[in-house]
Design an enzyme around this catalytic site. Structure first.
Site, PDB file in Angstrom:
ATOM      1  N   ASP A  20       0.831  -1.202   0.000  1.00 43.39           N
ATOM      2  CA  ASP A  20       0.000   0.000   0.000  1.00 43.39           C
ATOM      3  C   ASP A  20       0.870   1.258   0.000  1.00 43.39           C
ATOM      4  OD1 ASP A  20      -2.331   1.450   0.051  1.00 43.39           O
ATOM      5  OD2 ASP A  20      -2.681   1.202   2.198  1.00 43.39           O
ATOM      6  N   HIS A  60       3.340   3.618  -8.904  1.00 42.63           N
ATOM      7  CA  HIS A  60       3.147   2.193  -9.192  1.00 42.63           C
ATOM      8  C   HIS A  60       4.415   1.592  -9.806  1.00 42.63           C
ATOM      9  CE1 HIS A  60      -0.948   2.417  -7.977  1.00 42.63           C
ATOM     10  NE2 HIS A  60      -1.359   3.126  -9.005  1.00 42.63           N
ATOM     11  N   ASN A  71       1.538   3.443  -2.916  1.00 47.52           N
ATOM     12  CA  ASN A  71       2.175   3.929  -4.149  1.00 47.52           C
ATOM     13  C   ASN A  71       1.706   5.335  -4.507  1.00 47.52           C
ATOM     14  OD1 ASN A  71       3.479   1.479  -4.416  1.00 47.52           O
ATOM     15  ND2 ASN A  71       2.078   0.677  -5.955  1.00 47.52           N
ATOM     16  N   LEU A 114      11.188 -20.819  -3.894  1.00 49.84           N
ATOM     17  CA  LEU A 114      10.262 -19.856  -3.298  1.00 49.84           C
ATOM     18  C   LEU A 114       8.947 -19.922  -4.057  1.00 49.84           C
ATOM     19  CD1 LEU A 114       9.568 -17.323  -1.496  1.00 49.84           C
ATOM     20  CD2 LEU A 114      10.475 -15.927  -3.381  1.00 49.84           C
TER      21      LEU A 114
END
Length: 252
Positions: free
Chosen positions: A26, A43, A28, A137
């Site tokens: 959160d 962004h 940007n 991952l």
């Protein structure tokens, strides 16, 4: 073993850090506004932060990372911003997929794909197929995702099985419903981090995060880095995870 049991076992057995952490990326827009820049630049810088954090997750030995990429509610944003976000997704997959694959990252996507542009669906499918055998991952991308919608999809599938006579409704419990979520084989997050100071889940992993440790940091997402991640993990390590039970105290 149910997902909940897997998550509890991981929490109980961990030494100093989470095996799975989730991120609400959160801030940007606020990062850009503070610098007099367009939201699109915020962004873009957010994608750079994501690259840093995926690399840091590698280095810290984290096995699963789930990111909130685009929510089901984000469709209410201006069309130009949605276009910018989708453009960044396209570029991220085209530019970064080969590196993720080389580094042993498996990409998984959760959320609703019906109604998405064909090229977006193709890119998501390509990312999943290319990296399917990787094990270093698990990068879980929540795209066009909402937790309430996910739970509703699971309930609908179960209701259909009951209506077709394939399942006795008395056999349905929390563990069974959990197996009908978007990625039931992924263990629940040990740690959920939200950046930019907001302190809510915003319809993200509400089922899976029932016993996650929540850490809210004031840093806007484009400024988040390995040091910030390590600080959040240190906070996680200081907490006692009880999962509704009691932690036995040793005599002094």
């Amino acid at each position: 073993m149910s997902n909940a049991a897997v998550s509890v076992r991981q929490g109980a057995d961990r030494s100093d850090g989470p095996l799975h952490f989730a991120l609400i990326m959160d801030g940007n827009g606020r990062w850009a506004a503070a610098r007099g820049l367009p939201r699109a630049e915020g962004h873009r810088r957010g994608v750079e932060a994501l690259r840093r954090v995926v690399r840091a997750a590698h280095e810290l030995g984290i096995r699963h990372l789930t990111i909130f990429s685009f929510s089901a509610e984000n469709w209410s944003r201006p069309a130009s911003e949605i276009g910018d976000l989708f453009g960044l997704l396209r570029r991220f997959i085209r530019n970064d997929l080969a590196t993720l694959h080389r580094d042993g990252v498996r990409v998984r996507v959760i959320g609703e794909r019906e109604g998405l542009d064909g090229d977006i669906c193709s890119l998501l499918n390509e990312a999943e197929e290319l990296t399917r055998s990787n094990t270093r991952l698990n990068l879980v991308v929540a795209f066009n995702y909402g937790s309430r919608q996910e739970i509703a999809r699971a309930a609908k599938r179960l209701a259909r099985e009951v209506a077709e006579g394939k399942r006795d409704p008395d056999t349905i419990d929390a563990d069974v419903l959990g197996q009908y979520l978007d990625a039931p084989d992924i263990p629940h997050p040990d740690l959920l981090i939200r950046t930019s100071g907001e302190q809510r889940l915003s319809n993200f992993l509400m089922w899976q995060a029932a016993y996650s440790e929540l850490v809210f940091v004031p840093i806007h997402w484009p400024d988040f880095d390995k040091a910030a991640l390590e600080e959040a993990i240190a906070e996680y390590a200081r907490r006692e995870r009880r999962f509704g039970g009691l932690v036995a105290k040793t005599a002094s």
